[in-house]
Scaffold this active site. Sequence first.
Site, short mmCIF file in Angstrom:
data_model
loop_
_atom_site.label_atom_id
_atom_site.label_comp_id
_atom_site.label_asym_id
_atom_site.label_seq_id
_atom_site.Cartn_x
_atom_site.Cartn_y
_atom_site.Cartn_z
N SER D 10 0.81 -1.22 0.00
CA SER D 10 0.00 0.00 0.00
C SER D 10 0.85 1.27 0.00
O SER D 10 0.34 2.36 -0.19
CB SER D 10 -0.93 0.01 1.22
OG SER D 10 -0.16 0.12 2.40
N GLY D 11 2.15 1.13 0.16
CA GLY D 11 3.04 2.29 0.18
C GLY D 11 3.46 2.70 -1.22
O GLY D 11 2.97 2.16 -2.22
N CYS D 150 17.54 5.77 -2.26
CA CYS D 150 17.36 6.53 -3.51
C CYS D 150 18.44 7.58 -3.68
O CYS D 150 19.04 7.72 -4.75
CB CYS D 150 15.97 7.15 -3.56
SG CYS D 150 15.48 8.01 -2.07
N ASN D 313 13.46 8.42 -8.28
CA ASN D 313 13.66 7.76 -6.98
C ASN D 313 12.79 6.54 -6.76
O ASN D 313 13.18 5.62 -6.04
CB ASN D 313 13.45 8.76 -5.83
CG ASN D 313 12.06 9.34 -5.83
OD1 ASN D 313 11.62 9.85 -6.86
ND2 ASN D 313 11.35 9.25 -4.73
#
Lengths: 346, 346, 346, 346
Positions: D10-11, D150, D313
Amino acid sequence: MFEVIVWGASGMAGGELLRILSGHDGMTVVAAVSRRSPGKTVWHDHPHLRGCYPDVVYSSPEEALKLKSDLVFLALPHGGAWRIAVDYRERGIPVVDLSGDFRLKDPADYSRWYGLEHGAPEYLQEAVYGLPELHREDLVGASLTSGVGCNASCAILGLAPLASTGLVESVRMEMRVGSSEAGASPSKGSHHPYRTRTMRVFEPFRHRHLAEVIQEIGLPEEKLSMTMTAVEMVRGVQMLAQVFLTEPIKEAVLWKAYRKAIEGHPFWSLCPARPSHLRLPDPRFVLGSNSASVGFVLHEDGKRLLIVSALDNLMKGASGTAVQAANLMLGLDETTGLLTSPLYPA
Amino acid sequence: MFEVIVWGASGMAGGELLRILSGHDGMTVVAAVSRRSPGKTVWHDHPHLRGCYPDVVYSSPEEALKLKSDLVFLALPHGGAWRIAVDYRERGIPVVDLSGDFRLKDPADYSRWYGLEHGAPEYLQEAVYGLPELHREDLVGASLTSGVGCNASCAILGLAPLASTGLVESVRMEMRVGSSEAGASPSKGSHHPYRTRTMRVFEPFRHRHLAEVIQEIGLPEEKLSMTMTAVEMVRGVQMLAQVFLTEPIKEAVLWKAYRKAIEGHPFWSLCPARPSHLRLPDPRFVLGSNSASVGFVLHEDGKRLLIVSALDNLMKGASGTAVQAANLMLGLDETTGLLTSPLYPA
Amino acid sequence: MFEVIVWGASGMAGGELLRILSGHDGMTVVAAVSRRSPGKTVWHDHPHLRGCYPDVVYSSPEEALKLKSDLVFLALPHGGAWRIAVDYRERGIPVVDLSGDFRLKDPADYSRWYGLEHGAPEYLQEAVYGLPELHREDLVGASLTSGVGCNASCAILGLAPLASTGLVESVRMEMRVGSSEAGASPSKGSHHPYRTRTMRVFEPFRHRHLAEVIQEIGLPEEKLSMTMTAVEMVRGVQMLAQVFLTEPIKEAVLWKAYRKAIEGHPFWSLCPARPSHLRLPDPRFVLGSNSASVGFVLHEDGKRLLIVSALDNLMKGASGTAVQAANLMLGLDETTGLLTSPLYPA
Amino acid sequence: MFEVIVWGASGMAGGELLRILSGHDGMTVVAAVSRRSPGKTVWHDHPHLRGCYPDVVYSSPEEALKLKSDLVFLALPHGGAWRIAVDYRERGIPVVDLSGDFRLKDPADYSRWYGLEHGAPEYLQEAVYGLPELHREDLVGASLTSGVGCNASCAILGLAPLASTGLVESVRMEMRVGSSEAGASPSKGSHHPYRTRTMRVFEPFRHRHLAEVIQEIGLPEEKLSMTMTAVEMVRGVQMLAQVFLTEPIKEAVLWKAYRKAIEGHPFWSLCPARPSHLRLPDPRFVLGSNSASVGFVLHEDGKRLLIVSALDNLMKGASGTAVQAANLMLGLDETTGLLTSPLYPA
């Protein structure tokens, strides 16, 4: 692999064609044509494509006309595209013309909306309006196909199912458009300090693309208007249509009309009734994809209706639909090269 | 100098009140109240105000209630503001309540649109709807004034002159709103990756501020709807109203109605007919100012009309109008502290 | 009221001068000059100023030269401004020239950085570099004042206190600039689809404004570099300077140097050490104001230092400082017309 | 088809994994795990994926643990991911853990930079740092792979070729990051009115990802610093590194070092020397793709150097590289599912 030529390759729709075709399994670009910059590397204009086309330089129109090809895309301004389209057409090479030159069936409409006499009116009837969702069968094997107006395609895909109900009293379309709609040439209006975060209402009732909507959904002009607002997006067009119906309708009837229209179309989708915050589409949810998304809410009085549709103007509103049409013209699977999912959040 | 207290000073409308009042010649802030952070420096929440309020810390509600003052601004959520408003009112201290608690005259309307029973319905008739453009005389010397809804004020100032013609068949308002409208508290919907560049249609027909429009312009609900779209702005609200008239009108009649309505109001202006690109207002042209700007285009059929209005929701849509009202209540010149010109391009 | 003329009034710095002067108690604009559009209403270019200047039209240069005035602002391109500046100067009318023509003392520097021979090198020594924070006394009563470079003023106000320590080994300035820096003329680089959200590093080491920094803070070129990045802002410039010191310094010494430098200057402020998220300034916190804000963090090794400064390039970086200088030249209070607080969030 | 499970679906990194895998020819998602919302449709959080996953609902952790799978992606917060990683690892199921739990080899480094004791330090040596450009051979057949930071991956790919020259005196990295870096949870700092157009310098010297850079490029901490600025982007990270060399270098040597390092890597590219405006990469040119792009400019003194690198990213900085690593772990072609070209302009 079919060999294709892209005219107008230095522009924005041209660049998008190159991007799509770089990942296309059935077509390969044999020439990217630019009148202004033959010999220049294409990625100078399209820096994101350096990986895909490290060495490709623009061809001149003269070079391009000598090349063999299986299909030609024209991403040129209206008023001049028809000449090149006809030339290819007469040599038997299928053409997708993304300009407005072959969108309208009636030469009088062309004169009225574009302010020009058409140079090849005899081809207007033959040319297929290249929106596969309405003209798929005509596109299979077609020789001359018109690309679609970005605002027009957004409006047509949002309204065609409604028009089929026969209950439309009026539709006032409010189009919100990104800055890429105006193409690659700078102007005062596109100058960043003035264009950014603007909510510039630049056309009150009658954008040129309205002509396509009238023709394709079969409603008379007096029932329709198309207001334009430039908003802070690069890609994306969204229609918010304020509709009055001639008599109350049941919501289930509307769902049925939309579901039926959309069924079987890979790039046309209907928003769900739930959750409510996803009922009306945001252009961001289709960014970079070839999808058009439509949603609606019916007022409890049954006569007022809000319809919202959204698409990426460079994809489904221009180059994506052009490739989709070309796939059909060449007998390829309609979705070839076009299945990229949207990029979100971006 | 009149001494004033700002409640809800850590929020967005509260911060804007502090900003305006820092340059106000007739009022000075004697307390900035925050329930959550008494003792904290106000510029921690409002970093742009460090120069104006280098040492001011929030007062607690308890401290504030003990202070003497000439007028109080309440920038608090609805549902709780009325209690504090009534308390001050009963002590004879004039109040401007920016919440929705005193905007509607009829307690039944409050229940319907806010979903709450009003705790002090006996004050609703007395409270003045604090839009000086409609209620200037009532505001002079008033004791209890309601602030305005940002969307409501944009709509009312755009439509009141039209309503006066008596020719309205329907008005479908399309409000485009910036992210500051939702205040200072983060939420999923305001999370930057999701909120930025969105075109989120979050209300199809009936935003709560519609109730104020109905009341103030005197048109019945069935003729009106208010659609909401969240767009990429921080400050700013723009109304684009698609109007149908009951019978054709002459453009000159409209110009006359608008010119007459607007005449003599320092913060209400009408866009010129020329040049055409400035005929309909962009919220950017009034950013940071207390101006509301209105423009219209009449369709050649004389019955379809497009009206566009724009203002800065934190200024003319909230804190600016609140100060304007307070100026009148205290007998100051209406424009005191509010004459900053818009910031553009920004 | 002193009567002033604004040359280059259709440009961005010119528009900002008009905006500031519309609320200035000591100066009034008697002519807004535009070579290209004499007779055109000024608000056609500056729609936010319709309220302030409803009827003012541009004057031609010829008309302007005949007018009496107390001071002249030139917001013209470098290379041509000097001619007009000298003309006024010789007639005894004080001039503030916002171009680069009188910023550098040494004609050889002008040739090197601007690629032009200077037409009036004899005035370079006389001209005052119009940054009141460094040259206030020279500005009082000056006849010929140069405006400042926006990046230069941001860098100078960020670094001058540091330079005074004598401990600088190297400073690598990273300037982040908004789109208004490039002025009102559209170009490919400012075309919204390409300019928006860019992080375009367009100059690696040596922006032209570096020349002003060298001259004003007295550090040699080999210790300095100025990298430029175009970022998503309209107004605003931020310097992030990566500094190495020749020997470790104590943080208290730095605080002292900065506090001392900044003391008594109404538009130059130092960020607090706490809270940490406000220690380094964001250009948003000074938007629309004449403030320059500076913050720093010293590495625990005492030799590495980060300095960040921020200002609004059209205000403190151009027109605001020009008015501030003009106030001093005319004997007005330095802050007249410039006390507007920043607009945030916007 | 290999069957894979995505934890943390869900992220934002989880959603990006789902997006990539929806078009992947060698892997299929058998479970999308969310602790908070098992049973909820995944497109409620990821509205752009409604077309790809019309009916998929989140699995609970308990359900997921019972499922058979060929590989597992963990897009979970650090500090908890290790437990699940170890569980799978011990059951012989390969894991790619995108959190920070297995990035650093030395448990003392983990404690220092993450402020936590590591729960399974015995696996740190075994875990492969999942950047194929540096560790391709180790990834083939690996059981436990760490995803990359990132900012770290952007820095490492920008600096590794330079580090190999042995001439680095100091590198001050300036990272500019988009709002998606902070994930899907709202906060004050990500609240749109405050986050938009910010230039917030939120870390002066030492972002946590610096630990990865130190480890991977083999330069000592005292030569490095990493400053962070939040800028107006959603996706994208750009490093601008201000480098001093210990002795002058010839540009040809640098070109050779970079060309050699980058050769043969499908997702690592070097900007050309010409045209100059494309010499240093903009994150926009790689948006939505798995490419990292690097460019540099050497000062004429041969000792000062500017290096700029850019990537998306969520792709090359997280989920794209994770899939690239997983491809190698499973014996698939490294580029499977990752060849989408960048979306520009967008």
